[in-house]
Design an enzyme around this catalytic site. Structure first.
Site, PDB file in Angstrom:
ATOM      1  N   ARG A  68      -2.391 -11.436   8.685  1.00 16.04           N
ATOM      2  CA  ARG A  68      -1.767 -10.566   7.678  1.00 16.04           C
ATOM      3  C   ARG A  68      -0.781  -9.685   8.430  1.00 16.04           C
ATOM      4  NH1 ARG A  68      -3.250  -5.001   5.561  1.00 16.04           N
ATOM      5  NH2 ARG A  68      -4.865  -5.064   7.144  1.00 16.04           N
ATOM      6  N   ASP A 119      -6.614   8.195   1.667  1.00 16.07           N
ATOM      7  CA  ASP A 119      -6.335   7.757   3.032  1.00 16.07           C
ATOM      8  C   ASP A 119      -5.773   8.957   3.793  1.00 16.07           C
ATOM      9  OD1 ASP A 119      -6.016   6.301   5.293  1.00 16.07           O
ATOM     10  OD2 ASP A 119      -4.501   4.931   4.509  1.00 16.07           O
ATOM     11  N   HIS A 129       3.186   0.588   3.073  1.00 14.13           N
ATOM     12  CA  HIS A 129       3.049  -0.589   3.935  1.00 14.13           C
ATOM     13  C   HIS A 129       3.098  -1.874   3.127  1.00 14.13           C
ATOM     14  CE1 HIS A 129       0.685   2.107   6.987  1.00 14.13           C
ATOM     15  NE2 HIS A 129       1.936   2.473   6.825  1.00 14.13           N
ATOM     16  N   GLU A 164       0.866  -1.186   0.000  1.00 20.45           N
ATOM     17  CA  GLU A 164       0.000   0.000   0.000  1.00 20.45           C
ATOM     18  C   GLU A 164       0.900   1.232   0.000  1.00 20.45           C
ATOM     19  OE1 GLU A 164      -2.434  -0.111   3.622  1.00 20.45           O
ATOM     20  OE2 GLU A 164      -1.547  -2.070   3.973  1.00 20.45           O
TER      21      GLU A 164
END
Lengths: 514, 65
Positions: free
Chosen positions: A242, A99, A158, A10
């Protein structure tokens, strides 16, 4: 498992309007997302995000954080109520959205480091297309694939790795923490300025390292931890974890990007397999992380909890030795090509850095950036506080192919390329074929008008003639591949027919979840 | 553009922070690398933001994750 596992990246992009430092970044980020979506015929109100399974306050250590004690910026799932927050799913299986105050591209799930960097580059192309379209209305919007403004703000890149739930989290922390303290030596993107707000002049290895304050924790926006415990698997929670890694830099060097994902995946494989037994715990990991980042000579000595001292390169070398032994013992000559590729670059990079860091300027991003900055310093007699060096640092990450300095270095071969433009162009349109992202992308491409919402682990469709929405759960990341569902999807002439086929009990390969 | 840069390059010293400059590690480039770097600088000079100070000052981000 080797370097291969379900993974994804990400990336939050820095955003600015030339000449207007006070422009509202949320509105601008929304423009970036909707501009791309509209140009591609994606209606944000239709293929939007399904937040039903998002649970960002769950902690891998086994407890939920109370909503009352959470900082407002942590409550990502509540944004579903805010219509200004643009949020779409692309035909390549990625999510493009706003975001916080940044446009973010979350890559689709892939199974190899090479695929991860291919779809990561595809994200840069998505952002570049949006910038080019917005440029038609001056002054336009610029996007930067970096992680700090040098003035105290940081935003993340990320990595996500699917792991077995059986592996005790404390084992992950124990063996991954020392690795993350030194991984920046191979993977750092380089930064002008020392301290979160660059209060000291100088150069350091990594964009992110100064922004880390603790060893283990749930937060991602404040008091950032080296090991993030967010436990939101987007998969069958009993089977999978995850691992959400927040410590990495955004990379423009293909080799650095490949090593970031590949070496981490390999270290995780050794942890899952119980292969790492030696305790390499680093004394004072946060302070050491920063000391290593601040020393481009790579001579800083770190101290292990057992009293040994060594350089960061030495510690990385121990992980490499273990990885070579692990792959050799488990697979020998049958090791897959992705794993061999990662080991090749890992070894070569450490060798070059060990002889003379400058030798690694084609692979290691901070070295490439430092060589360029040193060129300016010696030609023009610039001190490290000179704005021109800071400008070079920022412009390094400009997504435009002509203005982005790293893009120019890649185009001219000064940064080694591992993926070519044809592969990236394909990845802008097409989803990876070997994960559930394939099904997500295929449904969006074939039946865009019928998809109401999607998320990592579901697609919600509206079938003409049916009153209720249908939710297709996809809790197994490796189900929904082209091999499993390609023929079925191709042979269905409508969403209704596809749904009928999917729910047919006699065909187990057609089920996308367990 | 080169002219503007010439003017700025005379700006030596960064004020009181100068003393905080860290020693730089990568040794002065040998002759082979020096030509390579010179070519790169020539190429990049042409695309660098023309007013570095204003560009850097204007690059202000909100914190993210």
């Amino acid at each position: 498992m080797t370097v291969r596992r379900v993974m994804g990246v990400e990336t939050e992009y820095g955003i600015s309007v030339p000449g207007s430092p006070n422009a509202n970044p949320m509105v601008l980020s929304g423009d970036v997302v909707t501009t791309y979506a509209v140009a591609r015929g994606i209606r944000p109100t239709r293929a939007s995000w399904d937040y039903a399974d998002e649970n960002p306050l769950r902690d891998a250590r086994g407890f939920d954080m109370g909503r009352g004690s959470a900082h407002p910026s942590q409550l990502t799932d509540e944004w579903a109520d805010d219509p200004t927050m643009a949020n779409v799913v692309l035909t390549n299986g990625a999510r493009l959205y706003v975001d916080h105050a940044h446009p973010e591209y979350s890559s689709p799930e892939v199974t190899t480091p090479r695929a991860a960097i291919t779809w990561d580059r595809a994200g840069e192309w998505v952002m570049r297309e949006s910038v080019e379209r917005l440029a038609s209305v001056p002054p336009g919007v610029n996007l930067y694939k970096n992680n700090t403004d040098g003035k105290g703000a940081s935003y993340g890149t990320h990595e996500n790795y699917l792991m077995s739930r059986r592996t005790p989290f404390l084992e992950v922390v124990k063996h991954l923490m020392p690795f993350f303290v030194v991984r920046q030596i191979m993977c750092g993107a380089g930064r002008v300025g020392i301290g979160v707000d660059s209060r000291r002049n100088g150069f350091q290895l990594a964009q992110r390292s100064d922004f880390f304050e603790c060893e283990v924790g749930l937060e991602t926006t404040l008091k950032r931890p080296i090991i993030n415990t967010r436990d939101e698997p987007h998969a069958v929670a009993d089977l999978y974890r995850r691992l959400h890694v927040i410590i990495g830099d955004a990379n423009h060097s293909d080799v650095a990007d490949l090593l970031k994902l590949g070496t981490t995946s390999l270290v995780l494989a050794m942890i899952e397999d119980g292969f790492l037994v030696e305790d390499l715990t680093v004394h004072q990991p946060v302070a050491t992380l920063q000391a290593i980042s601040h020393d481009p000579t790579l001579t800083t000595q770190l101290t292990l909890a057992d009293g040994r001292t060594m350089s960061g390169l030495d510690l990385l070398g121990i992980y490499l030795e273990r990885a070579l032994a692990y792959v050799d013992q488990r697979w020998g000559a049958d090791a897959d090509s992705d794993t061999r590729e990662v080991l090749h670059w890992w070894q070569l990079t450490l060798d070059r850095l060990g002889r003379d860091p400058l030798e690694a300027r084609g692979e290691v991003e901070w070295v490439a950036k430092l060589a360029l900055l040193e060129g300016y310093r010696s030609r023009d007699g610039l001190g490290w506080g000179d704005p021109r060096l800071k400008a070079v640092d920022i412009q390094w990450s400009d997504v435009r192919s002509d203005r982005g300095l790293a893009n120019r270095m890649r185009a001219t071969g000064r940064l080694t390329r591992l993926v070519d433009d044809d592969d990236i162009a394909a990845a802008v349109e097409q989803a990876p074929e070997d994960t559930r992202a394939w099904f997500r992308g295929a449904v969006l491409r074939r039946y865009p008008d019928d998809v109401v919402a999607a998320s990592w682990d579901s697609v919600i469709v509206e079938v003409p003639g049916q009153r209720q929405l249908q939710r297709i759960p996809m809790l197994e990341p490796l189900r929904g591949t082209r091999a499993q569902l390609g023929a079925l999807v191709e042979s269905s002439t409508s969403m209704g027919e596809l749904l009928k086929h999917l729910s047919a009990p006699r065909d187990p390969s057609a089920r996308t979840s367990r | 553009m080169a002219g503007q840069e010439q003017i700025r390059r005379t700006r030596q010293g960064d004020g009181p922070d100068d003393g905080a400059d860290l020693p730089t590690p990568v040794p002065a480039a040998p002759a082979v690398q020096s030509q390579e770097i010179d070519d790169l600088l020539d190429e990049i000079d042409g695309v660098l933001e023309s007013n570095a100070e204003e560009f850097v000052r204007g690059f202000v981000q909100k914190g993210g994750q």
